[in-house]
Design a protein around this motif. Structure first.
Motif, PDB file in Angstrom:
ATOM      1  N   PHE A  28      33.176  10.152 -75.433  1.00  0.00           N
ATOM      2  CA  PHE A  28      33.375  11.447 -75.574  1.00  0.00           C
ATOM      3  C   PHE A  28      32.432  12.127 -76.741  1.00  0.00           C
ATOM      4  CE2 PHE A  28      35.877   9.106 -78.598  1.00  0.00           C
ATOM      5  CZ  PHE A  28      35.640   9.657 -80.124  1.00  0.00           C
ATOM      6  N   PRO A  29      32.102  13.376 -76.694  1.00  0.00           N
ATOM      7  CA  PRO A  29      31.305  13.945 -77.659  1.00  0.00           C
ATOM      8  C   PRO A  29      32.283  14.602 -78.774  1.00  0.00           C
ATOM      9  CG  PRO A  29      31.354  15.458 -75.903  1.00  0.00           C
ATOM     10  CD  PRO A  29      32.290  14.037 -75.617  1.00  0.00           C
ATOM     11  N   GLY A  30      31.884  14.841 -80.100  1.00  0.00           N
ATOM     12  CA  GLY A  30      32.630  15.714 -81.028  1.00  0.00           C
ATOM     13  C   GLY A  30      31.703  16.643 -81.439  1.00  0.00           C
ATOM     14  N   THR A  31      32.198  18.035 -81.145  1.00  0.00           N
ATOM     15  CA  THR A  31      30.954  19.045 -81.652  1.00  0.00           C
ATOM     16  C   THR A  31      31.695  20.027 -82.303  1.00  0.00           C
ATOM     17  OG1 THR A  31      30.101  18.857 -79.314  1.00  0.00           O
ATOM     18  CG2 THR A  31      29.776  20.928 -80.421  1.00  0.00           C
ATOM     19  N   CYS A  32      31.075  20.499 -83.333  1.00  0.00           N
ATOM     20  CA  CYS A  32      31.483  21.264 -84.305  1.00  0.00           C
ATOM     21  C   CYS A  32      30.348  22.577 -84.763  1.00  0.00           C
ATOM     22  CB  CYS A  32      31.916  20.713 -85.653  1.00  0.00           C
ATOM     23  SG  CYS A  32      30.713  19.950 -86.580  1.00  0.00           S
ATOM     24  N   ASN A  33      30.509  23.191 -85.626  1.00  0.00           N
ATOM     25  CA  ASN A  33      29.403  24.306 -86.077  1.00  0.00           C
ATOM     26  C   ASN A  33      28.062  23.774 -86.436  1.00  0.00           C
ATOM     27  OD1 ASN A  33      31.290  26.231 -85.256  1.00  0.00           O
ATOM     28  ND2 ASN A  33      31.649  26.615 -87.616  1.00  0.00           N
ATOM     29  N   ASN A  34      28.281  22.543 -86.972  1.00  0.00           N
ATOM     30  CA  ASN A  34      27.039  21.783 -87.419  1.00  0.00           C
ATOM     31  C   ASN A  34      26.209  21.049 -86.462  1.00  0.00           C
ATOM     32  OD1 ASN A  34      27.552  22.570 -90.337  1.00  0.00           O
ATOM     33  ND2 ASN A  34      29.021  20.813 -90.533  1.00  0.00           N
ATOM     34  N   GLY A  35      26.892  20.781 -85.214  1.00  0.00           N
ATOM     35  CA  GLY A  35      26.312  20.045 -84.318  1.00  0.00           C
ATOM     36  C   GLY A  35      27.112  18.995 -83.600  1.00  0.00           C
TER      37      GLY A  35
ATOM     38  N   VAL B 186      28.300  14.881 -82.158  1.00  0.00           N
ATOM     39  CA  VAL B 186      28.246  13.455 -82.459  1.00  0.00           C
ATOM     40  C   VAL B 186      28.763  12.836 -81.137  1.00  0.00           C
ATOM     41  CG1 VAL B 186      28.903  11.585 -83.856  1.00  0.00           C
ATOM     42  CG2 VAL B 186      28.575  13.550 -85.100  1.00  0.00           C
ATOM     43  N   ASP B 187      27.851  11.655 -80.632  1.00  0.00           N
ATOM     44  CA  ASP B 187      28.421  11.118 -79.291  1.00  0.00           C
ATOM     45  C   ASP B 187      29.099   9.893 -79.709  1.00  0.00           C
ATOM     46  OD1 ASP B 187      27.655  13.062 -77.483  1.00  0.00           O
ATOM     47  OD2 ASP B 187      25.535  12.175 -77.466  1.00  0.00           O
ATOM     48  N   TYR B 188      30.036   9.433 -79.182  1.00  0.00           N
ATOM     49  CA  TYR B 188      30.904   8.158 -79.482  1.00  0.00           C
ATOM     50  C   TYR B 188      31.140   7.601 -77.996  1.00  0.00           C
ATOM     51  CZ  TYR B 188      32.506  10.635 -83.874  1.00  0.00           C
ATOM     52  OH  TYR B 188      32.551  11.264 -84.896  1.00  0.00           O
ATOM     53  N   TRP B 189      30.973   6.330 -77.969  1.00  0.00           N
ATOM     54  CA  TRP B 189      31.145   5.457 -76.820  1.00  0.00           C
ATOM     55  C   TRP B 189      31.788   3.990 -77.364  1.00  0.00           C
ATOM     56  CZ3 TRP B 189      26.330   6.726 -78.840  1.00  0.00           C
ATOM     57  CH2 TRP B 189      25.767   5.785 -79.397  1.00  0.00           C
ATOM     58  N   GLY B 190      32.446   3.381 -76.598  1.00  0.00           N
ATOM     59  CA  GLY B 190      32.837   2.060 -76.943  1.00  0.00           C
ATOM     60  C   GLY B 190      34.056   1.661 -75.922  1.00  0.00           C
ATOM     61  N   LYS B 191      34.892   0.717 -76.634  1.00  0.00           N
ATOM     62  CA  LYS B 191      35.991   0.086 -75.898  1.00  0.00           C
ATOM     63  C   LYS B 191      37.291   0.304 -76.719  1.00  0.00           C
ATOM     64  CE  LYS B 191      32.943  -3.375 -73.682  1.00  0.00           C
ATOM     65  NZ  LYS B 191      33.128  -2.791 -72.420  1.00  0.00           N
ATOM     66  N   ILE B 192      38.405   0.525 -75.663  1.00  0.00           N
ATOM     67  CA  ILE B 192      39.714   0.207 -76.202  1.00  0.00           C
ATOM     68  C   ILE B 192      39.991  -0.939 -76.181  1.00  0.00           C
ATOM     69  CG2 ILE B 192      42.107   0.710 -75.657  1.00  0.00           C
ATOM     70  CD1 ILE B 192      40.701   3.093 -73.580  1.00  0.00           C
ATOM     71  N   LEU B 193      40.333  -1.730 -77.580  1.00  0.00           N
ATOM     72  CA  LEU B 193      40.912  -3.034 -77.513  1.00  0.00           C
ATOM     73  C   LEU B 193      42.208  -3.381 -77.086  1.00  0.00           C
ATOM     74  CD1 LEU B 193      39.390  -3.894 -80.985  1.00  0.00           C
ATOM     75  CD2 LEU B 193      38.114  -3.986 -78.774  1.00  0.00           C
ATOM     76  N   ILE B 194      42.528  -4.661 -76.627  1.00  0.00           N
ATOM     77  CA  ILE B 194      43.842  -4.955 -75.967  1.00  0.00           C
ATOM     78  C   ILE B 194      44.925  -4.540 -76.722  1.00  0.00           C
ATOM     79  CG2 ILE B 194      43.836  -7.248 -76.862  1.00  0.00           C
ATOM     80  CD1 ILE B 194      44.866  -8.186 -73.972  1.00  0.00           C
ATOM     81  N   HIS B 195      46.005  -3.900 -75.965  1.00  0.00           N
ATOM     82  CA  HIS B 195      47.335  -3.429 -76.567  1.00  0.00           C
ATOM     83  C   HIS B 195      47.075  -1.882 -77.222  1.00  0.00           C
ATOM     84  CE1 HIS B 195      48.969  -7.266 -76.127  1.00  0.00           C
ATOM     85  NE2 HIS B 195      48.269  -7.789 -77.043  1.00  0.00           N
ATOM     86  N   SER B 196      45.556  -1.440 -77.176  1.00  0.00           N
ATOM     87  CA  SER B 196      45.524  -0.110 -77.378  1.00  0.00           C
ATOM     88  C   SER B 196      45.680   0.368 -78.918  1.00  0.00           C
ATOM     89  CB  SER B 196      46.203   0.762 -76.399  1.00  0.00           C
ATOM     90  OG  SER B 196      45.942   0.404 -74.982  1.00  0.00           O
ATOM     91  N   ASN B 197      45.685  -0.535 -79.678  1.00  0.00           N
ATOM     92  CA  ASN B 197      46.049  -0.179 -81.067  1.00  0.00           C
ATOM     93  C   ASN B 197      44.782  -0.006 -82.045  1.00  0.00           C
ATOM     94  OD1 ASN B 197      48.779  -0.011 -81.046  1.00  0.00           O
ATOM     95  ND2 ASN B 197      48.856  -2.252 -81.098  1.00  0.00           N
TER      96      ASN B 197
ATOM     97  N   TYR C 170      26.447   8.104 -82.497  1.00  0.00           N
ATOM     98  CA  TYR C 170      25.146   8.771 -82.746  1.00  0.00           C
ATOM     99  C   TYR C 170      25.088  10.295 -82.931  1.00  0.00           C
ATOM    100  CZ  TYR C 170      20.453  10.398 -82.330  1.00  0.00           C
ATOM    101  OH  TYR C 170      19.093  11.216 -82.670  1.00  0.00           O
ATOM    102  N   SER C 171      24.677  10.515 -84.264  1.00  0.00           N
ATOM    103  CA  SER C 171      24.842  11.872 -84.689  1.00  0.00           C
ATOM    104  C   SER C 171      23.536  12.624 -84.284  1.00  0.00           C
ATOM    105  CB  SER C 171      24.859  11.924 -86.178  1.00  0.00           C
ATOM    106  OG  SER C 171      24.755  13.188 -86.556  1.00  0.00           O
ATOM    107  N   HIS C 172      23.715  13.689 -83.770  1.00  0.00           N
ATOM    108  CA  HIS C 172      22.594  14.592 -83.238  1.00  0.00           C
ATOM    109  C   HIS C 172      22.313  15.618 -84.413  1.00  0.00           C
ATOM    110  CE1 HIS C 172      22.375  13.570 -78.929  1.00  0.00           C
ATOM    111  NE2 HIS C 172      23.456  13.364 -78.992  1.00  0.00           N
ATOM    112  N   ILE C 173      23.190  15.820 -85.473  1.00  0.00           N
ATOM    113  CA  ILE C 173      23.020  16.302 -86.732  1.00  0.00           C
ATOM    114  C   ILE C 173      21.937  15.821 -87.617  1.00  0.00           C
ATOM    115  CG2 ILE C 173      24.158  17.429 -88.636  1.00  0.00           C
ATOM    116  CD1 ILE C 173      26.875  17.035 -87.101  1.00  0.00           C
TER     117      ILE C 173
END
Length: 217
Positions: A170-177, A179-190, A197-200
């Motif tokens: 997912f991306p996280g976008t605010c007024n400043n720019g 940040v892209d996030y990617w990865g894994k959900i670990l077992i049991h989802s906790n 990576y920050s494009h800012i």
């Protein structure tokens, strides 16, 4: 000195019904694999699981059974071995496994503690919305009072997340720019193991977020 031919040396193959080191070759085919899977040592069991698929349907059934084992490491290894299989029956089994063990939680927030100070938060919603923010507070009940998607304050980033099996991005976008996030959900989802990576400012890194349930969600 008398040699005992029943005592294997470091590089010898050993009988399937003997206790063995994890790196040893096993004689006895599928029965040897079953014997290793019945041991207490998790490294022996994982090593046996990786050999099981050499033995056709009997070995495949052993790997499927491992999805329901109490030991998480064995579950994860079984899932790793099976997820590239294309058989409809196996894909149906894995769909149920993923639904039970790898999912996004909505009844709280995910928190990362920055070793340099401060905290980072992520919250997901069933409609696909995700929000992120940072705070100096680790009081999640207090954070939750302002950390929600209807709050349009500039320091709260928003985006849309996608989940495929245990993979999340997912991306996280605010007024400043952005940040892209990617990865894994670990077992049991906790927990979430994420890279970002920050494009800012061009910075990047990896983070471990742990889930904290909030009573009123």
């Amino acid at each position: 000195m008398t040699n005992n031919s029943n005592n294997p040396r470091e590089y010898d193959a050993v009988l399937g019904n003997q206790q063995i080191p994890v790196y040893a070759a096993v004689l006895g085919g599928i029965e040897g694999v079953k014997h290793q899977l019945a041991t207490d040592a998790i490294e022996h069991r994982i090593a046996a699981l990786s050999k099981a698929l050499k033995y056709g349907d009997k070995g495949l059934n052993l790997v499927i059974q491992a999805l329901y084992d109490p030991e998480d490491q064995l579950k994860e290894e079984a899932y790793r071995l099976l997820k590239s299989r294309e058989e409809v029956e196996i894909q149906n089994i894995l769909h149920g496994f993923i639904s039970q063990h790898y999912f996004i939680r909505f009844d709280g927030i995910y928190q990362e503690r920055d070793p340099k100070g401060g905290f980072y938060y992520i919250k997901f919603y069933p409609d696909g919305t995700v929000i992120t923010a940072s705070s100096t507070s680790d009081n999640t009940q207090q954070v939750a009072k302002w950390f929600f998607k209807e709050n349009h304050r500039s320091f709260i980033s928003k985006g849309t997340y996608t989940v495929e099996n245990e993979n999340l991005q997912f991306p996280g976008t605010c007024n400043n720019g952005k940040v892209d996030y990617w990865g894994k959900i670990l077992i049991h989802s906790n927990s979430l193991c994420l890279q970002w990576y920050s494009h800012i400012n061009g910075r990047s890194g990896d983070s471990m977020y742990n889930f904290i349930q909030l009573d009123y969600f």
